[in-house]
Design a protein around this motif. Sequence first.
Motif, PDB file in Angstrom:
ATOM      1  N   GLN A   1       0.825  -1.200   0.000  1.00  0.00           N
ATOM      2  CA  GLN A   1       0.000   0.000   0.000  1.00  0.00           C
ATOM      3  C   GLN A   1       0.864   1.256   0.000  1.00  0.00           C
ATOM      4  O   GLN A   1       0.588   2.223  -0.723  1.00  0.00           O
ATOM      5  CB  GLN A   1      -0.925   0.002   1.220  1.00  0.00           C
ATOM      6  CG  GLN A   1      -1.982  -1.098   1.194  1.00  0.00           C
ATOM      7  CD  GLN A   1      -2.838  -1.100   2.444  1.00  0.00           C
ATOM      8  OE1 GLN A   1      -2.450  -0.568   3.485  1.00  0.00           O
ATOM      9  NE2 GLN A   1      -4.009  -1.716   2.361  1.00  0.00           N
ATOM     10  N   ALA A   2       1.923   1.241   0.814  1.00  0.00           N
ATOM     11  CA  ALA A   2       2.826   2.392   0.870  1.00  0.00           C
ATOM     12  C   ALA A   2       3.547   2.577  -0.458  1.00  0.00           C
ATOM     13  O   ALA A   2       3.722   3.717  -0.938  1.00  0.00           O
ATOM     14  CB  ALA A   2       3.837   2.204   2.001  1.00  0.00           C
ATOM     15  N   ARG A   3       3.951   1.491  -1.066  1.00  0.00           N
ATOM     16  CA  ARG A   3       4.643   1.563  -2.356  1.00  0.00           C
ATOM     17  C   ARG A   3       3.762   2.218  -3.409  1.00  0.00           C
ATOM     18  O   ARG A   3       4.232   3.049  -4.200  1.00  0.00           O
ATOM     19  CB  ARG A   3       5.069   0.160  -2.792  1.00  0.00           C
ATOM     20  CG  ARG A   3       5.911   0.116  -4.068  1.00  0.00           C
ATOM     21  CD  ARG A   3       6.348  -1.293  -4.386  1.00  0.00           C
ATOM     22  NE  ARG A   3       7.191  -1.830  -3.326  1.00  0.00           N
ATOM     23  CZ  ARG A   3       6.817  -2.766  -2.450  1.00  0.00           C
ATOM     24  NH1 ARG A   3       5.576  -3.278  -2.518  1.00  0.00           N
ATOM     25  NH2 ARG A   3       7.643  -3.204  -1.527  1.00  0.00           N
ATOM     26  N   LYS A   4       2.492   1.842  -3.440  1.00  0.00           N
ATOM     27  CA  LYS A   4       1.567   2.429  -4.409  1.00  0.00           C
ATOM     28  C   LYS A   4       1.403   3.924  -4.162  1.00  0.00           C
ATOM     29  O   LYS A   4       1.402   4.728  -5.102  1.00  0.00           O
ATOM     30  CB  LYS A   4       0.211   1.735  -4.346  1.00  0.00           C
ATOM     31  CG  LYS A   4      -0.784   2.224  -5.408  1.00  0.00           C
ATOM     32  CD  LYS A   4      -2.093   1.504  -5.316  1.00  0.00           C
ATOM     33  CE  LYS A   4      -3.027   1.908  -6.461  1.00  0.00           C
ATOM     34  NZ  LYS A   4      -3.256   3.382  -6.486  1.00  0.00           N
ATOM     35  N   ALA A   5       1.262   4.311  -2.887  1.00  0.00           N
ATOM     36  CA  ALA A   5       1.099   5.725  -2.562  1.00  0.00           C
ATOM     37  C   ALA A   5       2.338   6.525  -2.956  1.00  0.00           C
ATOM     38  O   ALA A   5       2.236   7.624  -3.522  1.00  0.00           O
ATOM     39  CB  ALA A   5       0.810   5.888  -1.074  1.00  0.00           C
ATOM     40  N   LEU A   6       3.503   5.985  -2.695  1.00  0.00           N
ATOM     41  CA  LEU A   6       4.743   6.675  -3.048  1.00  0.00           C
ATOM     42  C   LEU A   6       4.914   6.761  -4.561  1.00  0.00           C
ATOM     43  O   LEU A   6       5.350   7.793  -5.093  1.00  0.00           O
ATOM     44  CB  LEU A   6       5.936   5.959  -2.417  1.00  0.00           C
ATOM     45  CG  LEU A   6       5.991   6.013  -0.884  1.00  0.00           C
ATOM     46  CD1 LEU A   6       7.043   5.050  -0.369  1.00  0.00           C
ATOM     47  CD2 LEU A   6       6.264   7.426  -0.390  1.00  0.00           C
ATOM     48  N   ALA A   7       4.534   5.699  -5.260  1.00  0.00           N
ATOM     49  CA  ALA A   7       4.616   5.709  -6.721  1.00  0.00           C
ATOM     50  C   ALA A   7       3.648   6.721  -7.318  1.00  0.00           C
ATOM     51  O   ALA A   7       3.903   7.271  -8.405  1.00  0.00           O
ATOM     52  CB  ALA A   7       4.332   4.316  -7.271  1.00  0.00           C
ATOM     53  N   ASP A   8       2.548   6.995  -6.622  1.00  0.00           N
ATOM     54  CA  ASP A   8       1.573   7.981  -7.085  1.00  0.00           C
ATOM     55  C   ASP A   8       1.980   9.408  -6.739  1.00  0.00           C
ATOM     56  O   ASP A   8       1.247  10.354  -7.060  1.00  0.00           O
ATOM     57  CB  ASP A   8       0.196   7.687  -6.490  1.00  0.00           C
ATOM     58  CG  ASP A   8      -0.448   6.446  -7.110  1.00  0.00           C
ATOM     59  OD1 ASP A   8      -0.023   6.043  -8.211  1.00  0.00           O
ATOM     60  OD2 ASP A   8      -1.370   5.883  -6.483  1.00  0.00           O
ATOM     61  N   GLY A   9       3.110   9.557  -6.062  1.00  0.00           N
ATOM     62  CA  GLY A   9       3.639  10.886  -5.799  1.00  0.00           C
ATOM     63  C   GLY A   9       3.515  11.373  -4.373  1.00  0.00           C
ATOM     64  O   GLY A   9       4.003  12.465  -4.041  1.00  0.00           O
ATOM     65  N   GLN A  10       2.874  10.607  -3.503  1.00  0.00           N
ATOM     66  CA  GLN A  10       2.770  11.043  -2.117  1.00  0.00           C
ATOM     67  C   GLN A  10       4.131  10.969  -1.445  1.00  0.00           C
ATOM     68  O   GLN A  10       4.901  10.031  -1.665  1.00  0.00           O
ATOM     69  CB  GLN A  10       1.763  10.175  -1.357  1.00  0.00           C
ATOM     70  CG  GLN A  10       1.456  10.682   0.045  1.00  0.00           C
ATOM     71  CD  GLN A  10       0.332   9.895   0.715  1.00  0.00           C
ATOM     72  OE1 GLN A  10      -0.172   8.927   0.161  1.00  0.00           O
ATOM     73  NE2 GLN A  10      -0.075  10.313   1.901  1.00  0.00           N
ATOM     74  N   LEU A  11       4.437  11.955  -0.608  1.00  0.00           N
ATOM     75  CA  LEU A  11       5.711  11.975   0.099  1.00  0.00           C
ATOM     76  C   LEU A  11       5.629  11.170   1.389  1.00  0.00           C
ATOM     77  O   LEU A  11       4.582  11.113   2.041  1.00  0.00           O
ATOM     78  CB  LEU A  11       6.115  13.411   0.435  1.00  0.00           C
ATOM     79  CG  LEU A  11       6.481  14.315  -0.739  1.00  0.00           C
ATOM     80  CD1 LEU A  11       6.679  15.737  -0.258  1.00  0.00           C
ATOM     81  CD2 LEU A  11       7.733  13.802  -1.431  1.00  0.00           C
ATOM     82  N   GLY A  12       6.765  10.597   1.748  1.00  0.00           N
ATOM     83  CA  GLY A  12       6.828   9.896   3.019  1.00  0.00           C
ATOM     84  C   GLY A  12       6.504  10.802   4.194  1.00  0.00           C
ATOM     85  O   GLY A  12       5.964  10.346   5.214  1.00  0.00           O
ATOM     86  N   LEU A  13       6.813  12.093   4.086  1.00  0.00           N
ATOM     87  CA  LEU A  13       6.476  13.039   5.142  1.00  0.00           C
ATOM     88  C   LEU A  13       4.986  13.026   5.460  1.00  0.00           C
ATOM     89  O   LEU A  13       4.585  13.147   6.624  1.00  0.00           O
ATOM     90  CB  LEU A  13       6.892  14.457   4.725  1.00  0.00           C
ATOM     91  CG  LEU A  13       8.383  14.802   4.790  1.00  0.00           C
ATOM     92  CD1 LEU A  13       8.621  16.162   4.172  1.00  0.00           C
ATOM     93  CD2 LEU A  13       8.880  14.760   6.227  1.00  0.00           C
ATOM     94  N   ASP A  14       4.167  12.885   4.419  1.00  0.00           N
ATOM     95  CA  ASP A  14       2.717  12.872   4.611  1.00  0.00           C
ATOM     96  C   ASP A  14       2.180  11.466   4.866  1.00  0.00           C
ATOM     97  O   ASP A  14       1.315  11.265   5.720  1.00  0.00           O
ATOM     98  CB  ASP A  14       2.032  13.488   3.388  1.00  0.00           C
ATOM     99  CG  ASP A  14       2.470  14.929   3.161  1.00  0.00           C
ATOM    100  OD1 ASP A  14       2.432  15.718   4.116  1.00  0.00           O
ATOM    101  OD2 ASP A  14       2.882  15.243   2.028  1.00  0.00           O
ATOM    102  N   LEU A  15       2.731  10.500   4.143  1.00  0.00           N
ATOM    103  CA  LEU A  15       2.253   9.126   4.279  1.00  0.00           C
ATOM    104  C   LEU A  15       2.440   8.604   5.697  1.00  0.00           C
ATOM    105  O   LEU A  15       1.572   7.907   6.240  1.00  0.00           O
ATOM    106  CB  LEU A  15       2.991   8.227   3.286  1.00  0.00           C
ATOM    107  CG  LEU A  15       2.637   6.743   3.301  1.00  0.00           C
ATOM    108  CD1 LEU A  15       1.178   6.532   2.905  1.00  0.00           C
ATOM    109  CD2 LEU A  15       3.556   5.969   2.347  1.00  0.00           C
ATOM    110  N   TYR A  16       3.573   8.938   6.295  1.00  0.00           N
ATOM    111  CA  TYR A  16       3.902   8.424   7.625  1.00  0.00           C
ATOM    112  C   TYR A  16       3.649   9.442   8.732  1.00  0.00           C
ATOM    113  O   TYR A  16       4.033   9.214   9.880  1.00  0.00           O
ATOM    114  CB  TYR A  16       5.356   7.976   7.660  1.00  0.00           C
ATOM    115  CG  TYR A  16       5.698   6.947   6.618  1.00  0.00           C
ATOM    116  CD1 TYR A  16       5.008   5.739   6.542  1.00  0.00           C
ATOM    117  CD2 TYR A  16       6.715   7.182   5.690  1.00  0.00           C
ATOM    118  CE1 TYR A  16       5.315   4.788   5.580  1.00  0.00           C
ATOM    119  CE2 TYR A  16       7.030   6.243   4.721  1.00  0.00           C
ATOM    120  CZ  TYR A  16       6.326   5.047   4.671  1.00  0.00           C
ATOM    121  OH  TYR A  16       6.633   4.118   3.711  1.00  0.00           O
TER     122      TYR A  16
END
Length: 236
Positions: free
Chosen positions: A195-210
Amino acid sequence: MRNVIVTGVARAEAAVVDALAGLGVATVHEAIGRAGYLGPGLRPIQDGSRVGGTAVTALCWPGDNLMIHAAAEQCQAGDLLVVTTASPSTDGMFGELLATSLAARGVRGLVIEAGVRDVAELRAMGFPVWSAAVSAQGTVKETAGAVNVPVSVGGQIVRPGDAIIADDDGVVCVPRGDVGQALAAAQARVAKEEQARKALADGQLGLDLYGLRDKLAARGVQYVQYVPEGAGDGLG
């Protein structure tokens, strides 16, 4: 040291060990609470190997591989031999001939907190090894040790029958009784990472994801605007 060869040890379930191996050392290590890692001192002599097996342990004297030969008799298909010494040693205690013997018994690889040699031959025959050293210095076969007893490798206790997972990232040990729980935790971690990989591939930053922006702020980190050198000082 009690000089014994323990026979008939119970082993972790092979199918579960294989499933853990497929998930990799880093994932398993994290999933079980960052436990069981045998340390950065054990490095693969080859690239790209990922194996799992059940531990047969050998405790040897430095510069003496007698108990590796004794351990070979206790190995069976699906095992992974784990060797350490009573005090630190970098001698080449294992090479092509021992690997040939182990491969014939279905052993999947070697983890040794000492040295190996015949590296080119081991790579050519596809026998994976994780070792603390590579050394042409050979050994004798004189001093009794122990086989299939608990041993300490990289500060971790490895017991016969435990699951050993090894790949390019190193080696992790999962206690025999914990492999089912470890597999469930590792599979859950893989799903979360996907799930995290997909979000990061879609452009979301780790700063926001985590949720790291709040963590930065709580630690007093401030964003300031860059000012070019010399700007506003009346020099230009």
